[in-house]
Write a protein that holds these residues in place. Structure first.
Motif, mmCIF file in Angstrom:
data_model
loop_
_atom_site.group_PDB
_atom_site.id
_atom_site.type_symbol
_atom_site.label_atom_id
_atom_site.label_comp_id
_atom_site.label_asym_id
_atom_site.label_seq_id
_atom_site.Cartn_x
_atom_site.Cartn_y
_atom_site.Cartn_z
ATOM 1 N N VAL A 1 0.849 -1.193 0.000
ATOM 2 C CA VAL A 1 0.000 0.000 0.000
ATOM 3 C C VAL A 1 0.885 1.244 0.000
ATOM 4 O O VAL A 1 0.810 2.087 -0.890
ATOM 5 C CB VAL A 1 -0.962 -0.015 1.202
ATOM 6 N N CYS A 2 1.723 1.365 1.046
ATOM 7 C CA CYS A 2 2.677 2.490 1.023
ATOM 8 C C CYS A 2 3.934 1.999 0.316
ATOM 9 O O CYS A 2 5.037 2.087 0.816
ATOM 10 C CB CYS A 2 2.972 2.992 2.418
ATOM 11 N N ARG B 1 1.181 7.659 5.991
ATOM 12 C CA ARG B 1 0.574 7.548 7.324
ATOM 13 C C ARG B 1 1.406 8.161 8.421
ATOM 14 O O ARG B 1 1.040 8.091 9.578
ATOM 15 C CB ARG B 1 0.302 6.072 7.640
ATOM 16 N N LEU C 1 8.398 7.777 9.493
ATOM 17 C CA LEU C 1 8.985 6.462 9.279
ATOM 18 C C LEU C 1 10.497 6.557 9.423
ATOM 19 O O LEU C 1 11.120 7.432 8.824
ATOM 20 C CB LEU C 1 8.615 5.967 7.875
ATOM 21 N N VAL D 1 7.749 2.481 12.403
ATOM 22 C CA VAL D 1 6.840 2.768 11.297
ATOM 23 C C VAL D 1 5.641 3.586 11.796
ATOM 24 O O VAL D 1 5.305 3.525 12.982
ATOM 25 C CB VAL D 1 6.419 1.397 10.690
ATOM 26 N N PRO D 2 4.997 4.366 10.902
ATOM 27 C CA PRO D 2 3.877 5.201 11.345
ATOM 28 C C PRO D 2 2.809 4.450 12.140
ATOM 29 O O PRO D 2 2.392 4.902 13.217
ATOM 30 C CB PRO D 2 3.292 5.738 10.035
ATOM 31 N N THR D 3 2.348 3.311 11.627
ATOM 32 C CA THR D 3 1.287 2.613 12.352
ATOM 33 C C THR D 3 1.834 1.942 13.614
ATOM 34 O O THR D 3 1.075 1.594 14.516
ATOM 35 C CB THR D 3 0.528 1.639 11.421
ATOM 36 N N CYS E 1 2.748 -2.736 7.638
ATOM 37 C CA CYS E 1 3.880 -1.869 7.958
ATOM 38 C C CYS E 1 4.205 -1.947 9.445
ATOM 39 O O CYS E 1 5.360 -2.046 9.841
ATOM 40 C CB CYS E 1 3.564 -0.420 7.624
#
Ligand code: NFE
Ligand code: MG
Length: 572
Positions: free
Chosen positions: A63-64, A484, A487, A505-507, A554
């Motif tokens: 996705v990213c 998102r 990172l 990571v962002p999430t 992620c």
């Protein structure tokens, strides 16, 4: 007595996310966010040639796509002291911006809009009314009565076959849907248009990086040669095509996406007060404009806003050992130093230690570790990251493009600045960012072209390509702003091989479990206080969680090679 609601899996996201929420008297009192799958990129990177790691870690997420490869080449370049040529920097910015635009468009229309737009209600719309609304909010040309009547026919066809197809399984008819039928029809029409536009936007990644997802990167530059007259290189025809796509992206972001979000948000004023959660925001800064390395100038600034105090931006220092740290006290990992320490990613460890329940289980035992996601903190503080954080840091840094657009949009909605700290605010920030970054793509493009016109064709710096030129040990980090959020990749190179690889990571920031002080991370904090109309259809939970655009692939970036846990959890 609180009732526990479980949403597992949360759908219309990437990967496997489980939310458990305690609801009392119709209000969420507490919440738990759990990443229920594992992947393995940090371990896979070990022992490899640092010049090829981008190709592996890029696969953490489709996705990213591309952003982990960019982060990886930056980490290796930082470790080896490599500065990339200006053309490579602009090509990277263009590819990153294309990712951001495509990802944001897909997230809003395909993954999130149906939390706010009721497809079934669109059938009752008068296309004349939809056309009048469309023309009043935007100059976008696809706005005739006939156009919307056709879209309505298409939805009717879905219904008549008793199959909603891609629209099956929504919470249609839930009283939390507030849009009039005419606006619902507008939303569905743009849902379908967005599917087409996003396909065009990613072509920028294929032009510069050969393919999408997972385009090619190169430590020291980019793997695309500039030659204006060569049919196989980045020639004039290819570059003009990029310009065309940028224009289409700008039009869609500014004439469709942002006006749609403003129009939809105006029907949900209560959601400008719900879902704010944490009060700290982090952005690593990105889109370097020259001098990448020591003293970068970023379009999107770096910094931290603490306690929503916009009068002050704290510095973010990626090398401060007491700054960025990851905790595992509530995660299924162990550290040699014990379960309660935080480790800076330059000394980070990835050792699996599953102590969760054996599936199938009804509830997580949240007195024990409950997630595959680690818990990042900055100087012990939880942070929200993502488009909203970038807007808050940009606003507090006094960056005019951020301030101007934010003030304009909030005035249009007739809400105060505090409305940003909400589920709608997060969704609006993503749309505003798409508008802003679409304009920046024009800046990156012009800079690339003027550079080429001045005769600079360099795309690759080979100074330290040969491992014989490397020191015995090197350590580096790469930072980027993914769609998102913030990172970071940290790499240790010993004897020409990767000896440690850590990704934060962002999430991982947003979706992590509580830390050693019991502080919630962003997902959990944002749910507290949210009213839930009917616990058996928890649309409200989905609305706020979707506003973060979660990506679990992620976030956990780790897998069990034997696959045992993956299989057990998938069966649930
Ligand atoms: Ni898979 Fe990702 C982004 C990264 S995680 S989507 O954007 O990095 O939040
Ligand atoms: Mg990690």
């Amino acid at each position: 007595m609180a009732k526990r609601i479980v949403v597992d899996p949360v759908t219309r996201i990437e990967g496997h996310l489980r939310i458990e929420a305690d609801v009392e008297n119709g209000i969420i009192k507490d919440a738990y966010s759990s990443g229920t799958m594992i992947r393995g990129l940090e371990l896979i990177a070990q022992g490899r040639d640092p010049r090829e790691v981008w190709a592996y870690v890029g696969r953490v997420c489709g996705v990213c796509t591309s952003i982990h490869s960019l982060c990886s080449v930056r980490a290796v370049e930082n470790a080896l002291g490599i500065v990339v040529p200006p053309n490579a920097e602009m090509v990277r910015n263009l590819m990153q911006a294309a990712l951001m635009e495509q990802d944001h468009v897909v997230h809003f229309y395909q993954l999130q809009a149906l939390d706010w737009v009721d497809v079934v209600s669109a059938l009752k719309a008068d296309p004349k009314e939809t056309s009048a609304i469309a023309q009043s909010i935007s100059p976008w040309p696809k706005s005739s009565v006939g156009y919307f009547a056709d879209i309505q026919k298409k939805i009717k066809n879905f219904m008549d076959t008793s199959q909603l197809g891609i629209f099956a399984n929504g919470y249609w008819g839930h009283p939390a849907y507030k849009l009039p039928p005419a606006v619902n029809l507008l939303g569905v029409a743009h849902y379908l248009e967005a599917l087409e536009v996003q396909k065009d936007i990613v072509k920028i990644q294929t032009i510069f990086g050969g393919k999408n997802p997972h385009p090619n990167f190169l430590v020291g530059g980019m793997a695309c040669a500039v030659n204006i007259n060569d049919p196989n290189a980045l020639n004039l025809e290819r570059l003009s095509y990029v310009a065309e796509i940028i224009e289409e992206t700008q039009q869609f972001a500014q004439q469709v996406y942002l006006p749609d979000v403003l129009a939809i948000a105006s029907y949900y004023p209560e959601w400008t007060k719900i879902g704010g959660g944490l009060r700290n925001y982090i952005s690593y800064g990105d889109f370097p404009m020259g001098n990448y390395g020591e003293l970068p100038t970023y379009k999107s600034p770096r910094g931290i806003v603490v306690d929503r105090d916009l009068s002050h931006v704290e510095p973010f220092d990626p090398t401060d050992m007491d700054g960025l740290q990851e905790f595992v006290n509530n995660s299924w990992y162990k550290y040699a130093e014990g379960k309660d320490v935080g480790l800076h990613p330059s000394v980070g460890e990835t050792v699996l230690d599953y102590t969760g329940p054996t599936p199938p289980y009804e509830y997580l035992d949240v007195d024990k570790p409950y997630s595959w996601i680690k818990t990042p903190r900055y100087k012990g503080m939880p942070m929200e990251t993502g488009p909203l954080a970038r807007f808050i840091v940009g606003y507090a840094s006094g960056y005019e493009p951020y301030k101007e657009l934010t003030d304009k949009c909030l005035a249009q909605l007739n809400v105060p600045l505090e409305a940003l700290y909400s589920t709608v605010g997060r969704t609006l920030a993503r749309a505003m960012e798409s508008s802003l970054v679409a304009d920046w793509m024009g800046d990156f493009y012009r800079q690339l072209l003027s550079n080429i016109k001045s005769g600079d064709y360099r795309m690759f710096n080979n100074t330290y390509w040969e491992p014989s030129t490397w020191p015995k040990k090197a350590q580096g980090y790469g930072l980027t702003e993914a769609p998102r959020g913030s990172l970071a990749h940290y790499v240790d190179i010993s004897d020409k091989k990767v000896s440690r690889y850590q990704m934060v990571v962002p999430t991982t920031w947003n979706g992590s479990p509580r830390d050693t002080k019991g502080q919630h991370s962003a997902f959990e904090a944002s749910l507290i206080g949210t009213p839930v109309f009917d616990p058996s259809v928890p649309l409200e939970i989905i609305r706020t969680i979707h506003s973060f655009d979660p990506c679990l692939a992620c976030a956990v970036h780790l897998y069990d090679e034997k696959g045992s846990f993956v299989h057990q959890l998938d069966c649930m």
